[in-house]
Design a protein around this motif. Structure first.
Motif, PDB file in Angstrom:
ATOM      1  N   TYR A  31       0.844  -1.196   0.000  1.00  0.00           N
ATOM      2  CA  TYR A  31       0.000   0.000   0.000  1.00  0.00           C
ATOM      3  C   TYR A  31       0.878   1.244   0.000  1.00  0.00           C
ATOM      4  O   TYR A  31       2.114   1.179   0.127  1.00  0.00           O
ATOM      5  CB  TYR A  31      -0.912   0.010   1.237  1.00  0.00           C
ATOM      6  CG  TYR A  31      -0.195   0.349   2.514  1.00  0.00           C
ATOM      7  CD1 TYR A  31      -0.216   1.645   3.039  1.00  0.00           C
ATOM      8  CD2 TYR A  31       0.523  -0.624   3.224  1.00  0.00           C
ATOM      9  CE1 TYR A  31       0.455   1.961   4.215  1.00  0.00           C
ATOM     10  CE2 TYR A  31       1.186  -0.315   4.384  1.00  0.00           C
ATOM     11  CZ  TYR A  31       1.151   0.975   4.883  1.00  0.00           C
ATOM     12  OH  TYR A  31       1.827   1.284   6.040  1.00  0.00           O
ATOM     13  N   ALA A  83      -9.073   2.838   1.957  1.00  0.00           N
ATOM     14  CA  ALA A  83     -10.369   2.174   2.134  1.00  0.00           C
ATOM     15  C   ALA A  83     -10.198   0.732   2.606  1.00  0.00           C
ATOM     16  O   ALA A  83     -11.058   0.197   3.323  1.00  0.00           O
ATOM     17  CB  ALA A  83     -11.153   2.224   0.829  1.00  0.00           C
ATOM     18  N   ALA A 120      -7.633   3.814  -2.508  1.00  0.00           N
ATOM     19  CA  ALA A 120      -8.079   2.427  -2.382  1.00  0.00           C
ATOM     20  C   ALA A 120      -7.392   1.729  -1.211  1.00  0.00           C
ATOM     21  O   ALA A 120      -8.003   0.898  -0.518  1.00  0.00           O
ATOM     22  CB  ALA A 120      -7.815   1.672  -3.677  1.00  0.00           C
ATOM     23  N   CYS A 121      -6.130   2.073  -0.968  1.00  0.00           N
ATOM     24  CA  CYS A 121      -5.404   1.491   0.163  1.00  0.00           C
ATOM     25  C   CYS A 121      -5.991   1.969   1.484  1.00  0.00           C
ATOM     26  O   CYS A 121      -6.132   1.183   2.442  1.00  0.00           O
ATOM     27  CB  CYS A 121      -3.928   1.847   0.082  1.00  0.00           C
ATOM     28  SG  CYS A 121      -3.096   1.264  -1.415  1.00  0.00           S
ATOM     29  N   CYS A 178      -2.679   6.520  -1.460  1.00  0.00           N
ATOM     30  CA  CYS A 178      -3.580   5.731  -2.312  1.00  0.00           C
ATOM     31  C   CYS A 178      -4.967   5.666  -1.667  1.00  0.00           C
ATOM     32  O   CYS A 178      -5.115   5.132  -0.555  1.00  0.00           O
ATOM     33  CB  CYS A 178      -3.006   4.327  -2.492  1.00  0.00           C
ATOM     34  SG  CYS A 178      -4.093   3.203  -3.394  1.00  0.00           S
TER      35      CYS A 178
END
Length: 292
Positions: free
Chosen positions: A52, A61, A58-59, A56
């Protein structure tokens, strides 16, 4: 009064128990932070590893799900442990594992690496481990494994790229160089390093495969002529003598043709006078041979 005194005691005991339980649960569910120094511990046992970056979305989340993963695995008494890698702090590991997207999850068991591409919820990842669905996924080839020699070299190149990037930033921020100036310095350094490596490679090749020596010997023109005469002395001399003899014969024949009329008149003169001339053998005179 007694009840009023016991209630705070009970609350105090409950608060202490809750704190201890939470602390113990946090220790059990804590994910292992991997870096360049301790990443080899995942070669033993079963692991789920996440790559990660803090920037980021998405990371970020996935972060609470990933923390809950190790907690649920501990409750179900699974041998699997969870770990995470911050690619901004350990760029060599991102190159070693060939991470091209974030977040990226790997399943590791006894040194075999498989990339997890299923749903990113706790139940799916626990089922992937508990039901051994990882056996349906092809492992990473041996030559591409993170602990192989090739990927170790790739990791070193990733580290070098980060060092060069930091140098580039330092040249622009601290020394005030423009972007093209920093690129020019890197270009000159690349040319010099390439020339040195090329020279080193040529020296190594000459050492391993030395050039063959030529059998030809350089001699002077006079020595070459002398060697030619020594090699074919008799034949050349005989050829020169034959040439001289042929030349003499041709000269004598020409002389005889030219003096034919004179000889006839001379023969007639003694006959008329009655005197017979004595026959004398003709002496052939050899032409002197020209010196070489």
């Amino acid at each position: 009064m007694a009840c009023a005194y016991r209630i705070p005691k009970f609350l105090q005991f409950f608060i202490i128990f809750t704190i201890i339980s939470c602390s113990f649960s946090r220790l059990v569910s804590a994910n292992v932070e991997l870096d360049e120094d301790n990443w080899k511990q995942i070669l033993d046992g079963e692991w789920m590893v996440e790559f990660y970056a803090p920037w980021c979305p998405a990371c970020n989340a996935l972060a609470p799900v990933w923390r809950d993963l190790s907690t649920q695995a501990a409750r179900k008494s699974l041998a699997m442990r969870a770990a995470e890698v911050d690619v901004t702090k350990s760029p060599g590991l991102s190159g070693r594992f060939v991470v091209t997207a974030l977040p990226t999850i790997f399943h590791v068991i006894d040194g075999e690496f498989r990339q997890y591409k299923g749903p990113r919820d706790v139940d799916s990842m626990l089922g992937f481990v508990q039901q051994k669905r990882w056996q349906q996924t092809e492992p990473v080839p041996a030559w591409k494994a993170p602990h192989s020699l090739q990927m170790t070299l790739v990791a070193e190149f990733f580290k070098l790229s980060q060092v060069l990037r930091s140098v580039h930033t330092m040249l622009m921020e601290q020394y005030g160089l423009p972007t093209w100036g920093s690129y020019l310095i890197f270009a000159i350094g690349t040319i010099l390093i390439g020339a040195l490596l090329g020279l080193l490679l040529v020296c190594i090749i000459d050492l391993l495969y030395p050039p063959r020596r030529s059998d030809k010997v350089l001699v002077s023109a006079a020595e070459a002529r002398h060697r030619d005469l020594d090699g074919k002395g008799v034949d050349d001399e005989q050829e020169l003598i034959n040439d001289d003899i042929v030349d003499d014969n041709e000269k004598d024949s020409d002389a005889e043709k030219n003096s034919a009329s004179d000889s006839s008149s001379s023969e007639a003169a003694p006959a008329a006078g009655g005197d017979v001339a004595d026959d004398k053998p003709e002496v052939r005179k050899r032409r002197p041979r020209k010196a070489d």
